[in-house]
Design a protein around this motif. Structure first.
Motif, PDB file in Angstrom:
ATOM      1  N   ALA A 357     -16.376 -83.870  74.447  1.00 40.35           N
ATOM      2  CA  ALA A 357     -14.931 -84.746  74.341  1.00 40.35           C
ATOM      3  C   ALA A 357     -14.939 -86.367  74.295  1.00 40.35           C
ATOM      4  CB  ALA A 357     -14.248 -84.314  75.560  1.00 40.35           C
ATOM      5  N   LEU A 358     -16.023 -86.854  74.790  1.00 42.92           N
ATOM      6  CA  LEU A 358     -16.237 -88.164  74.881  1.00 42.92           C
ATOM      7  C   LEU A 358     -16.470 -88.564  73.498  1.00 42.92           C
ATOM      8  CD1 LEU A 358     -18.315 -88.963  77.870  1.00 42.92           C
ATOM      9  CD2 LEU A 358     -15.899 -89.653  77.609  1.00 42.92           C
ATOM     10  N   ALA A 359     -17.435 -87.865  72.722  1.00 45.13           N
ATOM     11  CA  ALA A 359     -17.802 -88.126  71.477  1.00 45.13           C
ATOM     12  C   ALA A 359     -16.383 -88.349  70.499  1.00 45.13           C
ATOM     13  CB  ALA A 359     -18.864 -87.146  70.915  1.00 45.13           C
ATOM     14  N   ALA A 365     -11.045 -95.021  71.673  1.00 40.63           N
ATOM     15  CA  ALA A 365     -11.330 -95.883  72.699  1.00 40.63           C
ATOM     16  C   ALA A 365     -11.825 -97.385  72.536  1.00 40.63           C
ATOM     17  CB  ALA A 365     -12.205 -95.439  73.935  1.00 40.63           C
ATOM     18  N   ALA A 366     -12.709 -97.393  71.574  1.00 45.86           N
ATOM     19  CA  ALA A 366     -13.270 -98.781  71.144  1.00 45.86           C
ATOM     20  C   ALA A 366     -12.095 -99.476  70.527  1.00 45.86           C
ATOM     21  CB  ALA A 366     -14.706 -98.380  70.119  1.00 45.86           C
ATOM     22  N   GLN A 367     -11.284 -99.167  69.641  1.00 50.95           N
ATOM     23  CA  GLN A 367     -10.425 -99.562  69.007  1.00 50.95           C
ATOM     24  C   GLN A 367      -9.303-100.246  69.973  1.00 50.95           C
ATOM     25  OE1 GLN A 367      -8.467 -96.703  66.388  1.00 50.95           O
ATOM     26  NE2 GLN A 367      -9.814 -96.899  64.716  1.00 50.95           N
ATOM     27  N   ARG A 368      -9.190 -99.671  70.957  1.00 46.36           N
ATOM     28  CA  ARG A 368      -8.217 -99.984  72.046  1.00 46.36           C
ATOM     29  C   ARG A 368      -9.168-100.972  73.257  1.00 46.36           C
ATOM     30  NH1 ARG A 368      -3.305 -98.064  72.258  1.00 46.36           N
ATOM     31  NH2 ARG A 368      -3.182 -98.454  74.460  1.00 46.36           N
ATOM     32  N   GLY A 369     -10.407-101.443  72.806  1.00 47.56           N
ATOM     33  CA  GLY A 369     -11.094-102.018  73.870  1.00 47.56           C
ATOM     34  C   GLY A 369     -11.414-101.324  75.212  1.00 47.56           C
ATOM     35  N   ILE A 370     -11.301 -99.994  75.190  1.00 42.35           N
ATOM     36  CA  ILE A 370     -11.629 -99.248  76.488  1.00 42.35           C
ATOM     37  C   ILE A 370     -13.046 -98.723  76.506  1.00 42.35           C
ATOM     38  CG2 ILE A 370     -10.706 -97.274  77.899  1.00 42.35           C
ATOM     39  CD1 ILE A 370      -7.934 -97.930  76.521  1.00 42.35           C
ATOM     40  N   THR A 371     -13.535 -98.732  77.580  1.00 44.78           N
ATOM     41  CA  THR A 371     -15.076 -98.167  77.773  1.00 44.78           C
ATOM     42  C   THR A 371     -14.965 -96.535  78.426  1.00 44.78           C
ATOM     43  OG1 THR A 371     -15.961-100.326  78.064  1.00 44.78           O
ATOM     44  CG2 THR A 371     -17.129 -98.231  78.780  1.00 44.78           C
ATOM     45  N   PRO A 404      -5.343-100.079  80.392  1.00 42.16           N
ATOM     46  CA  PRO A 404      -5.273-101.427  79.792  1.00 42.16           C
ATOM     47  C   PRO A 404      -6.666-101.799  79.117  1.00 42.16           C
ATOM     48  CG  PRO A 404      -5.693-101.507  82.197  1.00 42.16           C
ATOM     49  CD  PRO A 404      -5.581 -99.962  82.025  1.00 42.16           C
ATOM     50  N   GLU A 405      -6.291-102.866  78.200  1.00 43.72           N
ATOM     51  CA  GLU A 405      -7.559-103.126  77.328  1.00 43.72           C
ATOM     52  C   GLU A 405      -8.684-103.795  78.321  1.00 43.72           C
ATOM     53  OE1 GLU A 405      -8.273-106.198  73.706  1.00 43.72           O
ATOM     54  OE2 GLU A 405      -6.303-105.709  74.462  1.00 43.72           O
ATOM     55  N   GLY A 406      -9.877-103.283  78.169  1.00 47.88           N
ATOM     56  CA  GLY A 406     -10.965-103.960  78.769  1.00 47.88           C
ATOM     57  C   GLY A 406     -11.323-102.963  79.942  1.00 47.88           C
ATOM     58  N   SER A 407     -10.474-102.073  80.199  1.00 49.59           N
ATOM     59  CA  SER A 407     -10.811-101.363  81.335  1.00 49.59           C
ATOM     60  C   SER A 407     -11.593 -99.933  81.129  1.00 49.59           C
ATOM     61  CB  SER A 407      -9.455-100.698  82.108  1.00 49.59           C
ATOM     62  OG  SER A 407      -8.790 -99.713  80.946  1.00 49.59           O
ATOM     63  N   THR A 408     -11.998 -99.366  82.133  1.00 47.12           N
ATOM     64  CA  THR A 408     -12.806 -98.086  81.884  1.00 47.12           C
ATOM     65  C   THR A 408     -12.179 -96.649  82.106  1.00 47.12           C
ATOM     66  OG1 THR A 408     -14.899 -99.351  82.395  1.00 47.12           O
ATOM     67  CG2 THR A 408     -14.965 -96.935  82.601  1.00 47.12           C
ATOM     68  N   VAL A 409     -12.290 -95.727  81.413  1.00 48.47           N
ATOM     69  CA  VAL A 409     -11.855 -94.526  81.854  1.00 48.47           C
ATOM     70  C   VAL A 409     -13.120 -93.539  82.013  1.00 48.47           C
ATOM     71  CG1 VAL A 409     -10.808 -92.301  80.747  1.00 48.47           C
ATOM     72  CG2 VAL A 409      -9.935 -94.531  80.140  1.00 48.47           C
ATOM     73  N   ARG A 410     -13.094 -93.109  83.119  1.00 46.97           N
ATOM     74  CA  ARG A 410     -14.170 -92.174  83.724  1.00 46.97           C
ATOM     75  C   ARG A 410     -14.000 -90.826  83.810  1.00 46.97           C
ATOM     76  NH1 ARG A 410     -17.228 -96.044  86.192  1.00 46.97           N
ATOM     77  NH2 ARG A 410     -16.332 -97.975  86.744  1.00 46.97           N
ATOM     78  N   VAL A 411     -15.093 -89.914  83.463  1.00 49.31           N
ATOM     79  CA  VAL A 411     -14.960 -88.597  83.473  1.00 49.31           C
ATOM     80  C   VAL A 411     -16.010 -88.154  84.626  1.00 49.31           C
ATOM     81  CG1 VAL A 411     -15.231 -86.310  82.353  1.00 49.31           C
ATOM     82  CG2 VAL A 411     -14.334 -88.349  81.054  1.00 49.31           C
ATOM     83  N   GLU A 412     -15.452 -87.648  85.664  1.00 52.81           N
ATOM     84  CA  GLU A 412     -16.177 -87.350  86.802  1.00 52.81           C
ATOM     85  C   GLU A 412     -16.587 -86.075  87.094  1.00 52.81           C
ATOM     86  OE1 GLU A 412     -14.358 -89.300  90.116  1.00 52.81           O
ATOM     87  OE2 GLU A 412     -14.426 -91.374  89.164  1.00 52.81           O
ATOM     88  N   LEU A 413     -17.893 -85.545  87.020  1.00 50.65           N
ATOM     89  CA  LEU A 413     -17.967 -84.060  87.210  1.00 50.65           C
ATOM     90  C   LEU A 413     -18.642 -83.739  88.467  1.00 50.65           C
ATOM     91  CD1 LEU A 413     -19.928 -83.521  83.786  1.00 50.65           C
ATOM     92  CD2 LEU A 413     -17.594 -83.163  84.254  1.00 50.65           C
TER      93      LEU A 413
END
Length: 487
Positions: A357-359, A365-371, A404-413
């Protein structure tokens, strides 16, 4: 009596009587009846043993037995009973242990003798079996060894020990109720099988009563199919010739009219509510991008500066992509709603699904400046990998829209749980219960409503197919969506 009333009366009378006697009378009486017989035998046993113990109690040998196992002949006999080998077949049920526990108390309720040596010297004066017997009443009780375990109950039956016609003590016989549970289970199985036979016989009688009705219903069905025309707004298929009309079946009462009406209603209304709901919501969602495309297209017909032309062309492409996403997700959701369960065969690792899913979402996400970040170690289970990846992809798309731009979206298992956490503004509390409804969406951080609400609807449907749960909560800042898969 009309046909419908006759059918209902015959069916409910026969099957109702059979079900009542099998389930209510027979099954409900087996367990208490067996325990009543068990208590009756324990009463006899307790009184016989009380007579045998009276001489040792009067002489004081039973009291001395607490410190000397050879002091009381009665105690010796009881202990030898407890160690006797036994192998009895009782109507096919094997019994290989002796289950009586026997204890004797004095007039104050203090235990003088216990066949299991676990309560000698204890005060049993408050126990119902001892207290009532010392008062000259019938003493019995049922107590669980483990309070939360219904199968650990022990039945206690007491009898007074008389010395010179006065109560000098109490002898109690205790037996675990689980020792007779095998007999109860066997009796219940036999009654249940007999009940099934009775129900089968009653069903056969019901079939005989309704055979003539089935014949009439088939005639009625053939007639309804032959005379039913197209529904309002439908067109006849010219390639298929009309079926010849049949004569109206002579069916008593109003059954014929009701059957014809129900058949036509079924043909016209089958799936109508489902389709109309989709059409209304889809039409509402399509109006905005279609209007934007039309407006930009009309402006592009005029002579415009290059920058304006590029901007309007970008709007056309952007709104076209939005239309494509709505259509793709709607088709995906429609396919999911036609399924009844996931088709997991081999074990699937949540780690692999999350990585996939991340791939798929990393470029957007990169286009919006999100990690995008992945942490934790997920479990493996019999899930459908494509559906799990689809759910996580939709969650990440939704989080990217709100983060928001520059923020991080985390996937936690964590085990069988996957959580997606963004740093956006979250959603109003009133909207939390509605997240996952088709076409329900909230405003993006910029104020626009570019979403369709289908993403979370797909996620919720995927979880339903797997038997899992989706939980959504605000974390201030951000929104956290947790998917809990069954282990």
């Amino acid at each position: 009596m009309r046909l419908g009333i006759r059918l209902l009366f015959a069916f409910f009378l026969i099957n109702g009587i059979a079900a009542f006697f099998v389930l209510r009378v027979f099954m409900a009486e087996i367990k208490p009846s067996v325990r009543e017989v068990m208590e009756d035998m324990m009463v006899d046993t307790a009184n016989i043993l009380a007579e045998l113990a009276s001489e040792d109690l009067a002489s004081g040998r039973l009291a001395a037995d607490a410190g000397n196992s050879s002091a009381s002949p009665f105690a010796q006999h009881v202990r030898r009973y407890a160690t006797r080998p036994i192998d009895a077949a009782i109507w096919g049920v094997s019994k290989q242990s002796l289950d009586y526990r026997i204890y004797v108390t004095d007039t104050t309720g203090r235990v003088l003798f216990d066949s299991e040596n676990r309560a000698v010297g204890a005060d049993y004066s408050r126990w119902r079996d001892v207290a009532r017997t010392l008062r000259g009443e019938y003493g019995a009780r049922s107590t669980r060894d483990v309070q939360e375990d219904d199968t650990s109950g022990v039945m206690h039956v007491a009898a007074p020990i008389y010395v010179q016609d006065r109560i000098a003590g109490v002898l109690t016989v205790a037996k675990p109720t689980r020792t007779v549970q095998r007999f109860i289970d066997r009796a219940e199985r036999k009654v249940f099988m007999g009940g099934l036979l009775l129900l089968a016989l009653s069903a056969a009688v019901g079939v005989a009563v309704t055979l003539w009705m089935v014949w009439n219903v088939r005639r009625l069905r053939d007639y309804a199919l032959s005379v039913q025309g197209p529904a309002d707004g439908e067109a006849l298929d010219p390639a298929s010739p009309p079926a010849p009309a049949l004569a109206v079946p002579q069916v008593p009462g109003e059954l014929g009219d009701l059957a014809r009406a129900m058949d036509r209603m079924r043909a016209r209304l089958e799936g109508r509510d489902y389709i109309e709901g989709y059409v209304r919501a889809l039409t509402h969602e399509l109006k905005s991008p279609v209007a934007a495309i039309r407006g930009a297209g009309e402006l592009l017909q005029d002579d415009l500066p290059a920058t304006d032309r590029a901007e309007f062309a970008h709007q056309v492409v952007q709104q076209s992509e939005r239309l494509q996403r709505i259509i793709d997700r709607l088709l995906e959701l429609s396919k999911l709603e036609q399924r009844h369960h996931a088709e997991g065969r081999a074990p699937v690792a949540l780690q692999d699904c999350a990585a996939a899913a991340l791939a798929q979402t990393r470029a957007r996400a990169a286009q919006r400046g999100i990690t995008l970040a992945l942490s934790g170690a997920g479990a493996s289970g019999p899930w459908e990998a494509e559906l799990v990846t689809l759910a996580l992809t939709n969650l990440l798309d939704n989080a990217i829209d709100f983060a928001p731009e520059g923020s991080t979206v985390r996937v936690e298992l964590a085990g069988t749980t996957v959580a997606v956490q963004d740093g956006g503004p979250g959603v109003p509390d009133y909207a939390l219960p509605r997240l996952g409804e088709r076409f329900f969406t909230t405003a993006r951080p910029g104020g626009e409503r570019s979403g369709s609400g289908l993403g979370l609807a797909i996620v919720r449907r995927v979880m339903a197919l797997h038997g899992g749960q989706m939980a959504v909560r605000n974390t201030a800042p951000g929104l956290r969506v947790e998917l809990a898969f069954p282990g």
